[in-house]
Write an enzyme that holds these catalytic residues in place. Structure first.
Site, mmCIF file in Angstrom:
data_model
loop_
_atom_site.group_PDB
_atom_site.id
_atom_site.type_symbol
_atom_site.label_atom_id
_atom_site.label_comp_id
_atom_site.label_asym_id
_atom_site.label_seq_id
_atom_site.Cartn_x
_atom_site.Cartn_y
_atom_site.Cartn_z
ATOM 1 N N LYS A 71 0.818 -1.211 0.000
ATOM 2 C CA LYS A 71 0.000 0.000 0.000
ATOM 3 C C LYS A 71 0.854 1.264 0.000
ATOM 4 C CE LYS A 71 -2.381 1.146 3.724
ATOM 5 N NZ LYS A 71 -1.871 -0.064 4.353
ATOM 6 N N THR A 73 4.022 1.468 -0.818
ATOM 7 C CA THR A 73 4.782 1.461 -2.067
ATOM 8 C C THR A 73 3.946 2.024 -3.212
ATOM 9 O OG1 THR A 73 5.966 -0.498 -1.288
ATOM 10 C CG2 THR A 73 6.115 -0.003 -3.632
ATOM 11 N N ARG A 94 2.000 8.408 7.189
ATOM 12 C CA ARG A 94 2.290 8.456 8.617
ATOM 13 C C ARG A 94 3.773 8.206 8.874
ATOM 14 N NH1 ARG A 94 -1.206 3.712 10.621
ATOM 15 N NH2 ARG A 94 -0.604 2.982 8.553
ATOM 16 N N LYS A 105 7.132 -5.889 11.276
ATOM 17 C CA LYS A 105 6.788 -5.200 10.043
ATOM 18 C C LYS A 105 8.002 -4.668 9.305
ATOM 19 C CE LYS A 105 3.858 -1.446 8.290
ATOM 20 N NZ LYS A 105 2.956 -0.330 8.643
ATOM 21 N N ALA A 273 -3.813 1.823 12.798
ATOM 22 C CA ALA A 273 -5.151 1.679 12.216
ATOM 23 C C ALA A 273 -5.947 0.567 12.870
ATOM 24 C CB ALA A 273 -5.047 1.427 10.714
ATOM 25 N N PHE A 301 -3.632 -0.463 7.080
ATOM 26 C CA PHE A 301 -4.218 -1.789 6.910
ATOM 27 C C PHE A 301 -5.249 -1.801 5.779
ATOM 28 C CE2 PHE A 301 -2.765 -2.226 11.424
ATOM 29 C CZ PHE A 301 -1.798 -3.174 11.170
ATOM 30 N N PHE A 381 4.025 -8.764 -8.916
ATOM 31 C CA PHE A 381 5.172 -9.555 -8.495
ATOM 32 C C PHE A 381 5.664 -10.378 -9.684
ATOM 33 C CE2 PHE A 381 3.861 -8.265 -4.421
ATOM 34 C CZ PHE A 381 4.764 -8.675 -3.454
ATOM 35 N N TRP A 409 7.305 -0.880 -7.930
ATOM 36 C CA TRP A 409 8.336 -1.409 -7.044
ATOM 37 C C TRP A 409 9.641 -1.609 -7.818
ATOM 38 C CZ3 TRP A 409 11.143 -6.029 -6.892
ATOM 39 C CH2 TRP A 409 11.845 -6.269 -5.712
#
Length: 556
Positions: A71, A73, A94, A105, A273, A301, A381, A409
């Site tokens: 998200k 990214t 954030r 994480k 969140a 999230f 991916f 990415w």
């Protein structure tokens, strides 16, 4: 391909004054923290009031899994792509919490060639905002105990102190503690506990306040305890609000940094969140809207937690109107939501993917309930097969929603150009009919049921008489107009993290409710969710170290 930290370390950063100049911010209104990050001065923020707002774009996602959704990214990649097609765009996200950074994480600045830098600073101490929040929170705790120790002129019932201490670290041993042991000189023994800093009401207040005056008022509104007659005692009653505001003075100023492609990014505030409202600060978002034609922001999230709170709390409170939303999904995560094993995600599995698409469909429906136009971004991916991409495209298009495959990415802005074009079209068509899910005057329990049934698709909400009576009492005290902030697992629409996909007919059990009178919402704690997380069996901290050159390794 190089690791995230290697890519970030190899980036050529521009002096922060140049990034500010790209938005029309004079160097005299930047408060530098080194060469590559700065805060905006309070005076400059006030000068923006009469400027028109740009378009507000929310990036949200499907239910998170260990396979990753990307998200942040995608938020960064979209922001870079909007600038690449000639739009004046800023990013708002954030700040990272040390707890999850050293827990499971890792970093929170994007990934690959779609990152915000300086990555190491952002994931560690940054400009000290979180330390200021921690200090302000714990100053209040100390002043409560001190007030009771000396005179207790407010007649605080020591059995009904509701204010807790915080630490910006995952530390399960602090969830429940006893203070003031060791004799008379140490005060009155009491049971209390710690939350993680990002769950503090002070963090929520910082992120929802419009300016320092509003900040102090909200801090003063914090309910710290109750008297024997059950009347509330406020932070201002013991005189703590002024000193707390002083500690938070600099933390109220938004932080300006840049992406790998030298585009502006505001990184400010950081409520979780799953246990808070999960959005960056109102002051940063509003400043970005005044300085940019497009602002790309995110909510933590999946859309059931992050987007719902962004719409129902942040937008409601701040008077913001989102123009479009992006729902991020990966084929790997959808297969996991469809029941695939974690070690089989790189293998083509159309059956599991099709089953998992129900989760994506649920999130699309939920965002559309708020009247906001949606586009789906498939975060690509290398293991994704053409057949799987075609299957997810067909599923999304059948819902009447556009879908784009993105490779930001690996390719930076070039991999999100099509998404940028779609977002510009959606935002400029003027089709947003944004409205919160429920009205202010709906009863508190009815608001909880509305979220549970319309967003989580629950059959009912389980709450005992004590919780229902507490909600009734808050309504009688004048807090019935407040929105709801549900704290629950982010890994399922239900309160059971193992119930994946798009479940229906489950129950949402309420364990506790908390009144955040200063922040202006009711926290509803569901299931086994903890407001102080613990570290996993193999925390990310085990891999974080300095190499022989003194450089940080292990952040990702």
């Amino acid at each position: 391909m190089a690791t995230d930290i290697e890519i970030a370390r190899a980036a050529t950063l521009k002096p922060i004054v140049e990034i500010g100049a790209s938005l029309g911010i004079p160097a005299t209104h930047l408060v530098p923290y080194g060469h590559d990050k700065a805060k905006l001065s309070a005076g400059f923020l006030k000068s923006l009031a009469d400027r028109p707002d740009g378009k507000l774009i929310l990036v949200t996602a499907i239910t998170p899994t260990s396979a990753g959704e990307g998200k942040t990214t995608t938020t960064v990649g979209l922001g870079d792509a909007l600038n690449a097609i000639g739009k004046k765009a800023s990013i708002c996200i954030r700040e990272a919490s040390l707890g999850p950074c050293f827990g499971m994480k890792g970093g929170a600045a994007g990934g690959g060639y779609a990152q915000i830098v300086p990555m190491e600073d952002m994931n560690l101490h940054f400009t000290g905002d979180f330390h200021a929040v921690t200090s302000a929170n714990n100053l209040l705790a100390a002043m409560i105990d001190n007030h009771i120790y000396w005179e207790n002129t407010q007649n605080i019932d020591v059995r009904r102190i509701v204010w807790r201490r915080v630490a910006d670290m995952n530390d399960r041993s602090l969830r429940q503690i006893t203070t003031s042991l060791g004799g008379v000189s140490n005060g009155f023994p009491a049971e209390t506990g710690f939350d993680i800093t990002v769950a503090s009401e002070v963090m929520a207040i910082l992120c929802l306040s419009e300016d320092l005056t509003d900040l102090q008022k909200r801090l003063g509104d914090i309910i710290i305890a109750y008297r024997r007659d059950r009347s509330p005692v406020f932070c201002r009653d013991i005189g703590a609000d002024g000193a707390m505001t002083v500690l938070l003075k600099n933390a109220m100023q938004p932080n300006l940094v840049q992406t790998l492609e030298n585009n502006p990014a505001f990184v400010h505030g950081g409520p979780f969140a799953n246990i808070a409202h999960g959005c960056n600060s109102v002051v940063a978002t509003k400043a970005a809207l005044k300085l940019s034609d497009y602002v790309v922001t995110e909510a933590g999230f999946g859309a059931d937690l992050g987007a719902e709170k962004f719409f129902d709390i942040k937008c409601r409170k701040a008077g913001l109107t989102p123009d479009a939303a992006v729902v991020v999904a990966t084929i790997r995560a959808l297969k996991l939501n469809g029941g695939a094993a974690k070690d089989q995600l790189d293998q083509p599995d159309l059956a599991r993917l099709t089953s998992g698409c129900a989760n994506l469909g649920r999130h699309i429906e939920n965002v559309k309930q708020f009247g906001v136009p949606v586009v789906v971004a498939i975060n690509h991916f290398t293991s994704d097969s053409e057949e799987e991409i075609a299957a997810i495209k067909a599923y999304v298009e059948a819902t009447g929603t556009e879908v784009v495959v993105c490779t930001h990415w690996a390719d930076g802005s070039k991999g999100a150009l099509e998404l940028a074009e779609k977002v510009v079209t959606l935002a400029n068509e003027g089709n947003s009919q944004f409205a919160p899910l429920y009205s202010d005057d709906l009863g508190l329990f009815d608001k909880i049921e509305t979220i549970a049934k319309r967003i989580y698709r629950a059959e009912d909400v389980l709450a005992d008489t004590k919780i229902r009576s507490q909600l009734d009492q808050w309504e009688q005290q004048g807090y019935g107009h407040l929105p709801i902030c549900i704290a629950k697992t982010p890994y399922s629409f239900s309160a059971d993290p193992e119930l994946r996909g798009a479940p229906n007919g489950h129950s949402i059990p309420i364990r506790e409710v908390r009144l955040s009178a200063g922040a202006g919402f009711i926290v509803v704690i569901c299931g086994e969710i903890m407001t102080m997380p613990g570290l996993p069996s193999k925390p990310a901290a085990l891999s974080i170290h300095l190499n022989e050159k003194g450089e940080i390794e292990g952040l990702f």
